[in-house]
Design an enzyme around this catalytic site. Structure first.
Site, mmCIF file in Angstrom:
data_model
loop_
_atom_site.group_PDB
_atom_site.id
_atom_site.type_symbol
_atom_site.label_atom_id
_atom_site.label_comp_id
_atom_site.label_asym_id
_atom_site.label_seq_id
_atom_site.Cartn_x
_atom_site.Cartn_y
_atom_site.Cartn_z
ATOM 1 N N ASP A 345 0.870 7.704 2.334
ATOM 2 C CA ASP A 345 0.867 6.536 1.431
ATOM 3 C C ASP A 345 -0.386 6.524 0.563
ATOM 4 O O ASP A 345 -1.072 7.533 0.397
ATOM 5 C CB ASP A 345 1.041 5.255 2.265
ATOM 6 C CG ASP A 345 1.851 4.194 1.550
ATOM 7 O OD1 ASP A 345 1.298 3.564 0.620
ATOM 8 O OD2 ASP A 345 3.033 3.997 1.880
ATOM 9 N N ASP A 346 -0.688 5.377 0.032
ATOM 10 C CA ASP A 346 -1.780 5.124 -0.903
ATOM 11 C C ASP A 346 -3.129 5.619 -0.351
ATOM 12 O O ASP A 346 -3.347 5.605 0.853
ATOM 13 C CB ASP A 346 -1.832 3.597 -1.102
ATOM 14 C CG ASP A 346 -2.621 3.181 -2.303
ATOM 15 O OD1 ASP A 346 -3.223 4.041 -2.941
ATOM 16 O OD2 ASP A 346 -2.623 1.968 -2.594
ATOM 17 N N ARG A 425 -3.839 -7.556 -8.087
ATOM 18 C CA ARG A 425 -4.235 -6.496 -7.149
ATOM 19 C C ARG A 425 -5.226 -5.543 -7.843
ATOM 20 O O ARG A 425 -5.137 -4.335 -7.685
ATOM 21 C CB ARG A 425 -3.018 -5.733 -6.624
ATOM 22 C CG ARG A 425 -3.271 -5.144 -5.238
ATOM 23 C CD ARG A 425 -2.207 -4.153 -4.825
ATOM 24 N NE ARG A 425 -2.432 -3.730 -3.458
ATOM 25 C CZ ARG A 425 -2.098 -2.550 -2.974
ATOM 26 N NH1 ARG A 425 -1.509 -1.662 -3.740
ATOM 27 N NH2 ARG A 425 -2.328 -2.236 -1.736
ATOM 28 N N LYS A 459 7.509 8.181 -2.680
ATOM 29 C CA LYS A 459 7.589 6.713 -2.652
ATOM 30 C C LYS A 459 6.963 6.235 -3.953
ATOM 31 O O LYS A 459 5.770 6.451 -4.178
ATOM 32 C CB LYS A 459 6.833 6.168 -1.443
ATOM 33 C CG LYS A 459 6.769 4.645 -1.351
ATOM 34 C CD LYS A 459 6.010 4.209 -0.101
ATOM 35 C CE LYS A 459 5.944 2.705 0.051
ATOM 36 N NZ LYS A 459 5.155 2.305 1.236
ATOM 37 N N TRP A 460 7.762 5.601 -4.808
ATOM 38 C CA TRP A 460 7.326 5.192 -6.157
ATOM 39 C C TRP A 460 7.064 3.689 -6.130
ATOM 40 O O TRP A 460 7.992 2.898 -6.042
ATOM 41 C CB TRP A 460 8.428 5.546 -7.158
ATOM 42 C CG TRP A 460 8.116 5.297 -8.601
ATOM 43 C CD1 TRP A 460 7.906 4.086 -9.203
ATOM 44 C CD2 TRP A 460 8.011 6.278 -9.636
ATOM 45 N NE1 TRP A 460 7.676 4.262 -10.548
ATOM 46 C CE2 TRP A 460 7.732 5.606 -10.843
ATOM 47 C CE3 TRP A 460 8.133 7.671 -9.672
ATOM 48 C CZ2 TRP A 460 7.588 6.262 -12.057
ATOM 49 C CZ3 TRP A 460 7.984 8.327 -10.880
ATOM 50 C CH2 TRP A 460 7.715 7.620 -12.058
ATOM 51 N N ASP A 461 5.806 3.308 -6.227
ATOM 52 C CA ASP A 461 5.405 1.909 -6.048
ATOM 53 C C ASP A 461 5.061 1.266 -7.400
ATOM 54 O O ASP A 461 4.798 1.966 -8.389
ATOM 55 C CB ASP A 461 4.179 1.879 -5.125
ATOM 56 C CG ASP A 461 4.070 0.599 -4.319
ATOM 57 O OD1 ASP A 461 4.770 -0.369 -4.659
ATOM 58 O OD2 ASP A 461 3.276 0.570 -3.363
ATOM 59 N N ASN A 463 2.926 -2.423 -8.307
ATOM 60 C CA ASN A 463 2.392 -3.588 -7.597
ATOM 61 C C ASN A 463 1.913 -4.753 -8.443
ATOM 62 O O ASN A 463 1.051 -5.507 -8.017
ATOM 63 C CB ASN A 463 1.274 -3.128 -6.664
ATOM 64 C CG ASN A 463 1.847 -2.509 -5.402
ATOM 65 O OD1 ASN A 463 2.509 -3.185 -4.621
ATOM 66 N ND2 ASN A 463 1.636 -1.225 -5.213
ATOM 67 N N CYS A 509 9.946 1.336 -4.481
ATOM 68 C CA CYS A 509 9.113 0.301 -3.868
ATOM 69 C C CYS A 509 8.432 -0.452 -4.990
ATOM 70 O O CYS A 509 8.049 0.130 -5.998
ATOM 71 C CB CYS A 509 8.073 0.961 -2.966
ATOM 72 S SG CYS A 509 6.920 -0.204 -2.240
ATOM 73 N N ASP A 531 6.901 -5.970 2.343
ATOM 74 C CA ASP A 531 5.755 -5.543 3.152
ATOM 75 C C ASP A 531 5.699 -6.324 4.456
ATOM 76 O O ASP A 531 4.856 -6.045 5.307
ATOM 77 C CB ASP A 531 4.448 -5.750 2.372
ATOM 78 C CG ASP A 531 4.166 -4.578 1.453
ATOM 79 O OD1 ASP A 531 4.930 -3.597 1.492
ATOM 80 O OD2 ASP A 531 3.185 -4.640 0.696
HETATM 81 C C1 DGJ Z 1 2.762 -1.854 -1.525
HETATM 82 C C2 DGJ Z 1 3.858 -1.280 -0.693
HETATM 83 O O1 DGJ Z 1 4.862 -2.243 -0.512
HETATM 84 C C3 DGJ Z 1 3.288 -0.806 0.645
HETATM 85 O O2 DGJ Z 1 4.311 -0.313 1.455
HETATM 86 C C4 DGJ Z 1 2.228 0.246 0.404
HETATM 87 O O3 DGJ Z 1 2.803 1.404 -0.126
HETATM 88 C C5 DGJ Z 1 1.171 -0.323 -0.518
HETATM 89 N N1 DGJ Z 1 1.737 -0.868 -1.721
HETATM 90 C C6 DGJ Z 1 0.154 0.739 -0.867
HETATM 91 O O4 DGJ Z 1 -0.763 0.272 -1.751
#
Ligand code: DGJ
Length: 711
Positions: A345-346, A425, A459-461, A463, A509, A531
């Protein structure tokens, strides 16, 4: 030859009702959608419901695409200002055509034209026969010499005529997503919308249920389900009343949110709206969901017929605090426990501004040399040696102000001039309408995948949502097109990614479900619903999302969150696509053995869970317990999940199952427990469906997972 031609012709005409000239329709297996043309050329909805229940005489329910400025005074589907300033549009029928696309899909196109201006509208209804789904969209063409300004451009404007209207929305906020709330609509307009632009579904999902006459029911009664295949801002306007002709009726106008989204439609440049996907069921919501699931697996997502891997993600296990050795030890643990994929992940990138928390590094997609001295390539080598497939997290649309990318390209962000930067964020959104930025964003993932062919999962996020929504690339007169153009660019990037890397699986995501819609999902294999992994909360979310999306699309990870047992957490997650976010190195031996055996069990039942037919049995919204089950196609296997959510000693704890073969005898086996409580080992499908079997749970956060196998 003539006989063959006749048969072919008959086959092609089969799904189309034959009507008098002024009526035309598309059909699915169970339903008909019928339109009626009035003598003056205006076209109306006449019926949407069961095809074996069509009334003898059909009413003119609602104009098929109500336009602003003329005699329609409700919420319009279309609002255009013509080049001479005329604010009205009067659409008249020109022709229609119905074409078989293949043995399952029929497309009806209704061609309309303004009574005066060379302004054309084609209404497109694509009927998926077996899945009872109708995808509605609209195409606009301006054949004049000057641009016209389009303000409202709904995908569909659907009428419902009943004594009462019960609407269920799926609202929420970060951590409390997709909460179902039903209300009885009153006269006036109720609007469900999003103006968030990007990550637009964070507070409200782009779907709803509408039950005429009585509140929505799981297994009986009428319900219309609708979901919008579009990831930007949307609007669903429910208007009881709306014009004098239809004062007690409901009109639902659905599509792109017209809020600050007008554009100039240039001559001879077709514009097509996103699709609104509706399913009508006369047997309650569960049948509607089964139709959406069948459609979703086949048309709405990638590889919907291929079972998904069980994955271990390091996010909640390590957050940003990891290094090469820690990850390699997690690979080994993952392999030993039976996981089929490791997802990093991140936190793996950034050097000048290392990504050690969420304040810095986004945009600088170079591996962090301090944490990962051997790079992503080194991690891939280790994963390959250990024999665990490897996936990686990216958030390519975003940038932290503390990044080299922002230092070099401060003009690449979405932002309004003369306004202070507004962070969420600690980050900003890149302006995908700028082709240079679009190329950069595409290459974030593409470079990673080209350099590291061992990566098999992304996993393409995403936020944050848009605030200060301006583009330094677009000219002033096109600023209101930002959200539209952003998504066109995003879909191009995702499409290219899917085409260049067809073997790479992708998780959608957006800080949870900020982008869960069938357009985005068409480029992905699954989505991350929230989350919040607290199992008692996840039961509600999984239940909610299951109304429109199949279990194979819902990633469900077990973490250390919540105070429930590991069995309960597994029993909840195993009803969707199973994964974990835990530090296996810090897991007790007892828990590790449980994890190993539960994963082995899941691999054995996943074909039924991920590809089977869903029956929702007891709603967590209605009682302190929840039950659901999946049945395979030939009814030889079923998997039942029962969850007790609150302490409750009352009642007999019966659960009436569904979808089984009444004449078959099923062997009953409890999974994920060393001490089964069910005494009977065999029962007929009829007895199980009558509710003869009790599932004696009375304590909070206890559960049963049961496999039924036909003998
Ligand atoms: C938000 C995602 O929903 C989490 O699962 C995780 O990947 C974080 N971002 C990482 O910053």
């Amino acid at each position: 030859m003539i006989k063959t031609l006749t048969i072919l012709l008959a086959l092609f005409l089969l799904p189309t009702l034959v009507f008098a000239q002024d009526k035309f329709a598309v059909e699915t297996k169970d339903n008909s959608l019928i339109f009626s043309k009035r003598d003056d050329g205006r076209v109306f909805y006449a019926y949407y419901g069961l095809k074996n229940n069509i009334p003898e005489s059909l009413a003119m329910l609602r104009e098929v695409y109500p336009c602003a400025g003329g005699d329609f005074v409700g919420e319009p589907a279309l609002r255009v200002v013509h080049s001479d300033g005329n604010t009205s549009t009067l659409l008249l029928y020109q022709s229609h055509e119905i074409q078989k696309v293949d043995d399952n899909i029929t497309e009806m196109r209704i061609h309309m034209k303004d009574a005066h201006y060379p302004f054309y509208v084609t209404l497109i209804f694509k009927a998926y026969y077996r899945e009872n789904l109708i995808a509605a969209s609209t195409e606009l063409i301006n054949r004049g010499e000057e641009p016209v300004t389009v303000y409202n451009y709904a995908s569909q404007s659907l009428p419902v005529r009943a004594n009462a209207y019960h609407m269920t929305q799926f609202h929420g906020r970060f951590f409390y997503e997709a909460e179902m709330v039903e209300e009885k609509l009153t006269p006036g307009i109720k609007i469900l919308d999003s103006k968030l632009g990007v990550r637009a579904h964070q507070m409200r999902s782009p779907f709803f249920l509408l039950a005429p006459n009585q509140p929505v029911q799981e297994n009986q009664g009428e319900v219309y389900g609708a979901t919008f295949a579009w990831s930007g801002s949307f609007q669903f306007a429910f208007e009881v009343g709306g014009s004098e002709e239809t004062w007690n009726d409901l009109g639902i106008t659905m599509g792109v949110n017209p809020f600050a989204a007008q554009f100039a439609l240039e001559p001879n440049t077709p514009f097509r709206t996103p699709e609104m996907l509706t399913v009508y069921s006369a047997e309650g919501t569960c049948k509607m969901s089964r139709d959406y699931h069948a459609w979703g697996r086949k048309y709405g997502m990638r590889d919907g017929d291929k079972p998904r891997s069980v994955l271990l993600n390091n996010w909640e296990a390590t957050y940003f605090a990891f290094d090469h050795d820690k990850l390699v030890s997690l690979f080994q643990g993952a392999k030993d426990a039976g996981f089929e994929l490791f997802l990093l992940d991140d936190g793996w990138f950034g050097n000048k501004h290392p990504r050690n928390d969420d304040t810095a590094g986004l945009g600088d997609w170079d591996y962090n040399r301090a944490k990962l001295p051997h790079g992503i390539a080194g991690l891939c080598r280790e994963a390959e040696r250990i024999g665990i497939p490897f996936g990686i997290w990216v958030e390519p649309e975003m940038v932290n102000p503390q990044s080299e990318l922002f230092e070099t390209h401060p003009d690449w962000i979405i932002h309004q001039p003369h306004r202070p930067l507004h962070l969420q964020r600690n980050q900003l959104i890149l302006d995908l309408t700028n082709p240079e930025v679009k190329e950069f964003v595409y290459n974030v993932t593409a470079d990673l995948l080209r350099k590291n062919p061992y990566i098999s999962f992304i996993k393409w996020d995403t936020n944050r949502y848009i605030t200060n929504g301006g583009s330094s690339y677009l000219p002033p007169e096109k600023q209101s097109e930002l959200v539209w153009r952003y998504h066109k660019a995003l879909y191009e990037i995702l499409d290219r990614t899917a085409k260049e890397f067809p073997h790479v699986r992708m998780m959608l995501c957006s800080g949870g479900p900020g982008r869960i819609d069938y357009k985005a999902l068409s480029y992905f294999h699954e989505f991350w619903p929230s989350d919040n992994t607290y199992p008692l909360r996840r039961i509600f979310m999984q239940w909610s999302f299951s109304h429109f999306f199949p279990s194979i699309a819902q990633a469900a990870h077990i973490t250390t969150r919540g105070d429930t047992s590991i069995k309960f957490a597994f029993d909840v997650a195993m009803s969707c696509r199973l994964g974990m976010d835990v530090d296996l190195e810090n897991t007790s031996e007892e828990d590790f053995e449980f994890i190993k055996s539960a994963i082995a069990e899941y691999k054995n039942i996943r074909d039924v869970v991920q590809l089977g037919v869903l029956y929702r049995l007891i709603s967590p919204y209605d009682s302190p317990r929840c039950a659901l089950m999946y049945v395979n196609d030939d009814k030889s296997r079923a998997i039942l999940f029962v969850y007790q959510m609150e302490d409750d000693e009352s009642g007999e704890k019966r659960v009436a199952l569904k979808g089984l073969n009444p004449d078959a005898v099923y062997r009953i086996r409890e999974i994920n427990t060393a001490s089964p409580v069910i005494a009977e080992r065999e029962m007929t499908g009829a007895a199980l469906m009558r509710g003869d079997k009790t599932f004696p749970l009375s304590q909070r956060a206890t559960s049963m997972l049961v496999e039924l196998t036909k003998q």
